[in-house]
Design a protein around this motif. Structure first.
Motif, mmCIF file in Angstrom:
data_model
loop_
_atom_site.group_PDB
_atom_site.id
_atom_site.type_symbol
_atom_site.label_atom_id
_atom_site.label_comp_id
_atom_site.label_asym_id
_atom_site.label_seq_id
_atom_site.Cartn_x
_atom_site.Cartn_y
_atom_site.Cartn_z
ATOM 1 N N TYR A 443 0.830 -1.193 0.000
ATOM 2 C CA TYR A 443 0.000 0.000 0.000
ATOM 3 C C TYR A 443 0.871 1.252 0.000
ATOM 4 O O TYR A 443 2.058 1.219 0.321
ATOM 5 N N GLU A 446 -2.143 8.262 0.537
ATOM 6 C CA GLU A 446 -2.522 9.370 -0.329
ATOM 7 C C GLU A 446 -2.151 10.676 0.377
ATOM 8 O O GLU A 446 -2.304 10.790 1.599
ATOM 9 N N ARG A 468 -3.811 3.558 -0.847
ATOM 10 C CA ARG A 468 -4.095 2.882 -2.109
ATOM 11 C C ARG A 468 -3.453 1.504 -2.088
ATOM 12 O O ARG A 468 -2.278 1.357 -1.739
ATOM 13 N N ASP A 469 -4.247 0.494 -2.453
ATOM 14 C CA ASP A 469 -3.748 -0.867 -2.606
ATOM 15 C C ASP A 469 -2.936 -0.944 -3.889
ATOM 16 O O ASP A 469 -3.473 -0.773 -4.987
ATOM 17 N N GLN A 473 -4.538 -0.820 -7.367
ATOM 18 C CA GLN A 473 -4.694 0.634 -7.431
ATOM 19 C C GLN A 473 -6.041 1.123 -6.901
ATOM 20 O O GLN A 473 -6.496 2.213 -7.249
ATOM 21 N N VAL A 474 -6.682 0.315 -6.056
ATOM 22 C CA VAL A 474 -7.956 0.703 -5.458
ATOM 23 C C VAL A 474 -7.682 1.500 -4.183
ATOM 24 O O VAL A 474 -6.807 1.151 -3.390
ATOM 25 N N ARG A 475 -8.448 2.584 -4.000
ATOM 26 C CA ARG A 475 -8.287 3.383 -2.794
ATOM 27 C C ARG A 475 -8.794 2.609 -1.574
ATOM 28 O O ARG A 475 -9.824 1.924 -1.635
ATOM 29 N N GLU A 525 -11.870 -1.070 3.276
ATOM 30 C CA GLU A 525 -12.322 -0.421 2.049
ATOM 31 C C GLU A 525 -12.645 1.039 2.336
ATOM 32 O O GLU A 525 -13.127 1.386 3.412
ATOM 33 N N GLU A 526 -12.359 1.898 1.371
ATOM 34 C CA GLU A 526 -12.731 3.299 1.515
ATOM 35 C C GLU A 526 -14.112 3.510 0.896
ATOM 36 O O GLU A 526 -14.393 3.009 -0.197
#
Length: 604
Positions: A443, A446, A468-469, A473-475, A525-526
């Protein structure tokens, strides 16, 4: 000038009267340099010993002290202060061999007389007596007796040490060596006469009882008892005592006076202060002597006798180097922060795997004082991060979790291992659920335009950052808290244990956790959009005229709560800040499990 120099270098000119003052001055300067160098090095060694005692404990401290001692390669450096600091440090870690070796090395140095000092001999004989190899106690007596028999003004500790050596010889003889008993009584009596203290007074009283004296018939015992009461009064109340040795003296005097309430209170305080094992062993020997030789006619049947016996067995189990099996003495910490003495057994048979607990002499007759939990009803166990003698037992059929305190870390670990051996499904492992063995999530954080990490919010026990993973690339959201902060780290471990098992569309999805860089981090998860509170304040405004929207989001909150309750979990902190709304999809998710608890059979 040249003429003077030419004259000085003539063969007949005598330079010695001129040079001698310079030589003497140079010699003096060199001597002072050596003295100053030794003083500087001694101070350096003293500082290193102090730092080692502050930074290390156990085996690490032993190794640090050994490294320091190796640097003492000159007799000039072996000052009494340095040697005493080393001996006190060795005593703290109970490194008896190092104590004995150091003093015997000093004894063999022809120009060093530090080993002849009474306080150095005291620590040497103390270590010999406690090590108790063949000939050790005889050697200790041969060193200490000539010191105390000189008739000089000495510290009462030296007399007490003589009494202690004979006391241990008496106990080792299974209480049959009456000569050692009488000599121990004599030397403790000398110490008490020279300087009345609780330590010497308690011991001389116990040995008088061992010789047949009783308080109701012995003037000597009654006199000692009155003096002990006076000394104890000067110490103040038990609640104000901060040092384990003061509590130990209070404990010994309470035993002597058969004050069961004070025995129980002092026992609990000794445990809370985490008194060293060697000190507890000494205190319990006094109890065992008293128990063996007290008069049967003085024995009283009191309601608190069961509690006294529990605490004596509890403290004795701390002193015994014995692997626990499946029966434990435990203290259950009540919500009122009061310890409730209890028994605990673990049945590990294939047909009947269960944990049973019951209170010892409960204060209130009403209520539940015994439990039996089958393996299926046990959710798991976790060791406390604040105290390794403590663990949390999670069960279904109880209104709250159990916080259990064991005599030692070994007992606690044994219990956790037993439970983990038969709670394989839905269990919380003894490492508190941290993903130390899971594949580490890659990770990045941000950052805002100012170069600071972007904060999404603050939970009950930590700050939530945007991340961000890197695999997809998932927040994501990263909740973290300093691991050193014991006030919050344990609740965070409980939050991890709860959150990692939850999977529902209205619950924020747990992605992993890790202990890293001094922080415990939870990856989640965001939810784009933010909290319900923030949306109502900044975007939506009041929804009092929008019943359909209220119904839409209320239904999702209730769906999430229903799922939690079906899993015997109550959130306990539902509010707008902990309800996140995805403004793109309209999906609502419940977050922040920092104050949640496993519950079952919730009473209305």
């Amino acid at each position: 000038m040249m003429k003077c120099l030419t004259e000085m270098f003539q063969p007949h000119f005598n330079l010695e009267p001129l040079l001698m003052p310079l030589v003497e001055r140079l010699t003096k300067l060199l001597e002072e340099t050596q003295i100053n160098s030794c003083e500087y090095f001694r101070e350096t060694i003293q500082n290193e010993i102090r730092k080692a005692r502050e930074m290390y404990s156990g085996q690490e401290l032993r190794e640090a002290l050994a490294r320091i001692q190796q640097r003492l390669d000159s007799v000039e450096l072996l000052s009494a202060d340095i040697v005493m600091n080393l001996l006190l440090s060795y005593r703290d870690v109970q490194d008896l061999n190092a104590t004995i070796k150091l003093v015997e090395t000093l004894q063999n140095l022809p120009t060093c007389n530090v080993a002849e000092l009474p306080n150095i001999k005291f620590h040497y004989c103390f270590a010999l007596n406690r090590r108790n190899q063949p000939g050790d106690r005889e050697r200790a007596l041969s060193v200490i007796l000539p010191v105390v028999e000189t008739g000089e003004q000495l510290s009462s500790d030296l007399y007490c040490l003589c009494g202690r050596i004979y006391k241990d010889i008496f106990i080792s003889s299974n209480f049959t060596d009456h000569g050692s008993r009488d000599k121990s009584c004599y030397w403790y009596g000398m110490a008490f006469e020279h300087e009345p203290t609780l330590h010497s007074g308690i011991n001389v009283a116990v040995f008088l009882m061992a010789a047949g004296h009783q308080f109701d018939t012995s003037p000597a015992l009654r006199k000692i008892g009155m003096k002990l009461s006076s000394l104890l009064g000067r110490k103040g109340s038990l609640e104000k005592m901060q040092f384990y040795w003061d509590v130990g003296f209070f404990f010994g005097a309470s035993i002597l006076f058969s004050d069961q309430t004070k025995i129980i209170q002092a026992s609990e305080k000794l445990y809370r202060l985490n008194a060293p094992v060697w000190y507890l062993a000494s205190a319990m020997e006094t109890y065992l002597l008293y128990k063996r030789f007290k008069s049967e006619t003085n024995e009283q049947t009191l309601a608190k006798q069961e509690l006294v016996e529990f605490w004596m067995d509890f403290l004795l189990s701390i002193c015994r180097d014995k692997e626990p099996m499946d029966k434990f003495l435990v203290l259950i910490l009540e919500p009122t922060k009061v310890f409730q003495p209890s028994h605990l057994t673990v049945s590990d048979s294939d047909k009947d795997r269960a944990v049973s607990m019951w209170h010892v002499s409960p204060n209130e007759k009403s209520g539940i004082h015994s439990w039996t939990f089958s393996a299926a009803s046990i959710r798991g166990v976790s060791v406390s991060k604040c105290n390794e003698r403590c663990c949390f037992l999670y069960v279904l059929h109880n209104s709250d979790d159990f916080q259990l305190y064991f005599p030692t870390e070994l007992h606690c670990k044994r219990f956790c291992d037993l439970l983990n051996s038969f709670t394989k499904e839905d269990k919380l492992s003894a490492d508190d659920g941290l993903r130390l063995t899971e594949e580490l999530l890659e990770y990045n954080y941000e950052y805002s335009e100012n170069g600071n990490r972007l904060i999404l919010g603050k939970g009950t026990y930590g700050v939530v950052y945007a991340g961000r993973d890197m695999n997809n690339q998932v927040r994501i959201a990263i909740k973290e808290i300093p691991e050193r902060d014991n006030r919050y780290s344990q609740p965070l471990h409980e939050e991890i244990a709860l959150h990692k098992r939850l999977k529902h569309k209205n619950i924020v999805q747990y992605l992993g956790s890790v202990s890293q860089d001094g922080y415990i981090k939870i990856f989640m998860e965001e939810v784009p959009g933010g909290s319900l509170s923030a949306l109502l304040r900044s975007k939506w405004g009041p929804l009092k005229d929008n019943e359909a929207t209220i119904i839409f989001y209320t239904r999702q909150i209730l769906e999430g709560l229903k799922y939690l309750h079906e899993n015997q979990i109550v959130h306990r902190d539902i509010k707008g800040d902990n309800v996140l709304v995805n403004t793109y999809s309209g999906v609502l998710k419940i977050s922040d499990f920092g104050t949640s608890k496993r519950l079952a059979g919730i009473n209305p």
